[in-house]
Write a protein that holds these residues in place. Structure first.
Motif, PDB file in Angstrom:
ATOM      1  N   LEU A  47      -7.672   4.589  -0.745  1.00 40.35           N
ATOM      2  CA  LEU A  47      -8.493   4.908   0.592  1.00 40.35           C
ATOM      3  C   LEU A  47      -8.480   6.587   0.867  1.00 40.35           C
ATOM      4  CD1 LEU A  47      -6.990   1.999   2.834  1.00 40.35           C
ATOM      5  CD2 LEU A  47      -9.039   2.152   1.648  1.00 40.35           C
ATOM      6  N   TYR A  63      -7.096   1.305  11.286  1.00 42.42           N
ATOM      7  CA  TYR A  63      -5.546   1.053  11.383  1.00 42.42           C
ATOM      8  C   TYR A  63      -5.214   1.683  12.820  1.00 42.42           C
ATOM      9  CZ  TYR A  63      -5.158  -0.025   6.491  1.00 42.42           C
ATOM     10  OH  TYR A  63      -4.936  -0.543   5.120  1.00 42.42           O
ATOM     11  N   LYS A 113       5.413   4.941  13.586  1.00 41.13           N
ATOM     12  CA  LYS A 113       5.549   4.255  12.146  1.00 41.13           C
ATOM     13  C   LYS A 113       4.417   3.838  11.484  1.00 41.13           C
ATOM     14  CE  LYS A 113       5.472  -0.042  15.396  1.00 41.13           C
ATOM     15  NZ  LYS A 113       6.214  -1.312  15.789  1.00 41.13           N
ATOM     16  N   ALA A 114       4.404   2.600  10.908  1.00 41.22           N
ATOM     17  CA  ALA A 114       3.484   2.265   9.860  1.00 41.22           C
ATOM     18  C   ALA A 114       2.161   1.888  10.633  1.00 41.22           C
ATOM     19  CB  ALA A 114       3.993   1.301   9.026  1.00 41.22           C
ATOM     20  N   PRO A 115       0.995   2.660   9.717  1.00 39.66           N
ATOM     21  CA  PRO A 115      -0.015   2.131  10.239  1.00 39.66           C
ATOM     22  C   PRO A 115      -0.562   0.769  10.121  1.00 39.66           C
ATOM     23  CG  PRO A 115      -0.382   3.939   8.614  1.00 39.66           C
ATOM     24  CD  PRO A 115       0.973   3.259   8.687  1.00 39.66           C
ATOM     25  N   PHE A 156       0.254   1.615  -3.672  1.00 35.78           N
ATOM     26  CA  PHE A 156      -0.281   2.874  -3.229  1.00 35.78           C
ATOM     27  C   PHE A 156       0.958   4.045  -2.691  1.00 35.78           C
ATOM     28  CE2 PHE A 156      -4.607   1.370  -3.476  1.00 35.78           C
ATOM     29  CZ  PHE A 156      -4.454   0.357  -3.568  1.00 35.78           C
ATOM     30  N   SER A 159      -1.591  -4.515  -6.301  1.00 36.37           N
ATOM     31  CA  SER A 159      -1.800  -3.159  -6.135  1.00 36.37           C
ATOM     32  C   SER A 159      -0.534  -2.529  -5.048  1.00 36.37           C
ATOM     33  CB  SER A 159      -3.169  -2.852  -5.451  1.00 36.37           C
ATOM     34  OG  SER A 159      -3.955  -3.338  -6.530  1.00 36.37           O
ATOM     35  N   ASP A 199     -10.004  -4.922  -0.147  1.00 34.59           N
ATOM     36  CA  ASP A 199      -8.879  -5.785   0.129  1.00 34.59           C
ATOM     37  C   ASP A 199      -8.221  -4.728   0.970  1.00 34.59           C
ATOM     38  OD1 ASP A 199      -6.073  -6.843  -1.852  1.00 34.59           O
ATOM     39  OD2 ASP A 199      -7.292  -7.480  -0.094  1.00 34.59           O
ATOM     40  N   THR A 200      -7.310  -5.324   1.920  1.00 31.68           N
ATOM     41  CA  THR A 200      -6.552  -4.710   2.767  1.00 31.68           C
ATOM     42  C   THR A 200      -5.467  -4.071   2.285  1.00 31.68           C
ATOM     43  OG1 THR A 200      -7.413  -6.171   4.645  1.00 31.68           O
ATOM     44  CG2 THR A 200      -5.455  -4.851   5.134  1.00 31.68           C
ATOM     45  N   GLN A 201      -4.974  -2.981   2.754  1.00 34.99           N
ATOM     46  CA  GLN A 201      -3.899  -2.153   2.302  1.00 34.99           C
ATOM     47  C   GLN A 201      -2.653  -2.439   3.483  1.00 34.99           C
ATOM     48  OE1 GLN A 201      -3.988   1.565   0.449  1.00 34.99           O
ATOM     49  NE2 GLN A 201      -5.985   1.146  -0.584  1.00 34.99           N
ATOM     50  N   TYR A 202      -1.680  -3.037   3.173  1.00 34.94           N
ATOM     51  CA  TYR A 202      -0.603  -3.355   4.226  1.00 34.94           C
ATOM     52  C   TYR A 202       0.573  -2.144   4.062  1.00 34.94           C
ATOM     53  CZ  TYR A 202      -2.825  -7.440   5.073  1.00 34.94           C
ATOM     54  OH  TYR A 202      -3.822  -8.405   5.284  1.00 34.94           O
ATOM     55  N   PHE A 203       0.713  -1.479   5.004  1.00 34.22           N
ATOM     56  CA  PHE A 203       1.492  -0.073   5.014  1.00 34.22           C
ATOM     57  C   PHE A 203       3.309  -0.537   5.279  1.00 34.22           C
ATOM     58  CE2 PHE A 203      -0.902   3.448   3.964  1.00 34.22           C
ATOM     59  CZ  PHE A 203      -2.106   3.004   4.213  1.00 34.22           C
ATOM     60  N   GLY A 204       3.988   0.287   4.700  1.00 32.07           N
ATOM     61  CA  GLY A 204       5.339   0.341   5.162  1.00 32.07           C
ATOM     62  C   GLY A 204       5.652   1.260   6.105  1.00 32.07           C
ATOM     63  N   PRO A 205       6.885   1.304   6.536  1.00 32.82           N
ATOM     64  CA  PRO A 205       7.346   2.168   7.994  1.00 32.82           C
ATOM     65  C   PRO A 205       7.277   3.734   7.329  1.00 32.82           C
ATOM     66  CG  PRO A 205       9.163   0.951   7.105  1.00 32.82           C
ATOM     67  CD  PRO A 205       7.915   0.422   6.189  1.00 32.82           C
ATOM     68  N   MET A 219     -11.208  -4.801   8.559  1.00 34.73           N
ATOM     69  CA  MET A 219     -11.904  -4.337   7.589  1.00 34.73           C
ATOM     70  C   MET A 219     -13.346  -4.608   7.411  1.00 34.73           C
ATOM     71  SD  MET A 219     -11.063  -4.737   3.355  1.00 34.73           S
ATOM     72  CE  MET A 219     -11.470  -6.325   3.237  1.00 34.73           C
ATOM     73  N   PHE A 224      -2.879  -2.682  10.485  1.00 25.59           N
ATOM     74  CA  PHE A 224      -4.275  -3.023   9.997  1.00 25.59           C
ATOM     75  C   PHE A 224      -5.184  -3.700  11.341  1.00 25.59           C
ATOM     76  CE2 PHE A 224      -7.935  -4.183   7.700  1.00 25.59           C
ATOM     77  CZ  PHE A 224      -8.098  -5.581   8.182  1.00 25.59           C
ATOM     78  N   LEU A 229     -11.884   0.578   6.831  1.00 26.34           N
ATOM     79  CA  LEU A 229     -10.742  -0.087   7.560  1.00 26.34           C
ATOM     80  C   LEU A 229     -10.419   0.959   8.687  1.00 26.34           C
ATOM     81  CD1 LEU A 229     -10.333  -0.439   4.176  1.00 26.34           C
ATOM     82  CD2 LEU A 229      -8.274  -1.712   5.097  1.00 26.34           C
ATOM     83  N   LEU A 241      -4.982  -7.753  -4.049  1.00 22.85           N
ATOM     84  CA  LEU A 241      -5.935  -7.956  -5.242  1.00 22.85           C
ATOM     85  C   LEU A 241      -5.868  -6.437  -6.159  1.00 22.85           C
ATOM     86  CD1 LEU A 241      -9.069  -9.448  -3.408  1.00 22.85           C
ATOM     87  CD2 LEU A 241      -7.261 -10.599  -4.547  1.00 22.85           C
ATOM     88  N   LEU A 288       4.282   7.207   2.693  1.00 18.86           N
ATOM     89  CA  LEU A 288       3.720   5.983   3.150  1.00 18.86           C
ATOM     90  C   LEU A 288       3.558   5.100   1.765  1.00 18.86           C
ATOM     91  CD1 LEU A 288       1.678   6.773   6.027  1.00 18.86           C
ATOM     92  CD2 LEU A 288       3.638   5.578   6.250  1.00 18.86           C
TER      93      LEU A 288
END
Lengths: 116, 113
Positions: B101, B36, B41-43, A33, A31, A103-109, B48, B45, B34, A97, A91
């Protein structure tokens, strides 16, 4: 790579120019976003991809915004004929998943776009 | 309409204090909540939460979810200046062709030496 990467980190555009923002998600993540974050606000959803399929584009603010993920990995967000109100941090996030799974979303800078 | 509300909007404390950040939500077919941490910068984690009443802990941070009253709290004990950041709460719901989200506006925490 180890995390989500985005380029460029900063972009200044003159009103009316087209811009392209790139996102490299975590390898293997299904996934992807895009979110837009205005100053002092939380991120707001723009669009969602599951692999190469764009399943939700309900958050794109106008038809000037276009996103693609043709091979199911790297994604590009394109903004045509930029306007001052497009100025924000864009972002990108990825998660392992697919649709419907918590599921956890991991972000870029992020890419900070300034339209003059 | 789905929404997430965080309080307080901002908070100033001294090192060593304990803080509690609040997040209430309304979302169709709740899936997960969740937390954060966002510096310039980026959020990044933190937690959850999907089940009510089960506390999650990581060092000095902990969080819990109440699905009946539709809220969550994030606790930070023995605060340090490095905890200064915006803390974002986000909620995901089932249904439709999306895993998006919905974020609150965040709580700006400033920890003074």
């Amino acid at each position: 790579g180890a995390g989500v990467s985005q380029s460029p980190r900063y972009k200044v555009a003159k009103r009316g120019q087209d811009v392209a923002l790139r996102c490299d998600p975590i390898s293997g993540h299904v996934s992807l976003f895009w979110y837009q974050q205005a100053l002092g606000q939380g991120p707001e959803f723009l669009t969602y991809f599951q692999n190469e399929a764009q399943l939700d584009k309900s958050g794109l603010p106008s038809d000037r915004f276009f996103a693609e993920r043709p091979e199911g990995s790297v994604s590009t967000l394109k903004i045509q004929r930029t306007q001052q109100e497009d100025s924000a941090v864009y972002l990108c996030a990825s998660s392992l998943l697919g649709l419907g799974l918590a599921d956890t979303q991991y972000f870029g800078p992020g890419t900070r776009l300034t339209v003059l | 309409e789905d929404k997430v509300v965080q309080s307080p909007l901002s908070l100033v404390v001294h090192e060593g204090d304990t803080v509690t950040l609040n997040c209430s939500y309304e979302v169709t077919n709740f899936r997960s909540l969740l937390w954060y941490k966002q510096e310039k910068k980026a959020p990044t984690f933190l937690f959850m939460l999907t089940s009510s009443g089960i506390e999650k802990k990581s060092g000095r941070l902990s969080s819990i979810l109440d699905k009946k009253e539709l809220f969550s709290i994030l606790n930070i004990t023995a605060t340090q200046t490095g905890d200064s950041a915006v803390y974002l709460c986000a909620v995901g719901g089932y249904g439709g062709a999306t895993n998006k989200l919905i974020f609150g506006t965040g709580t700006l925490l400033a920890v003074q030496p």
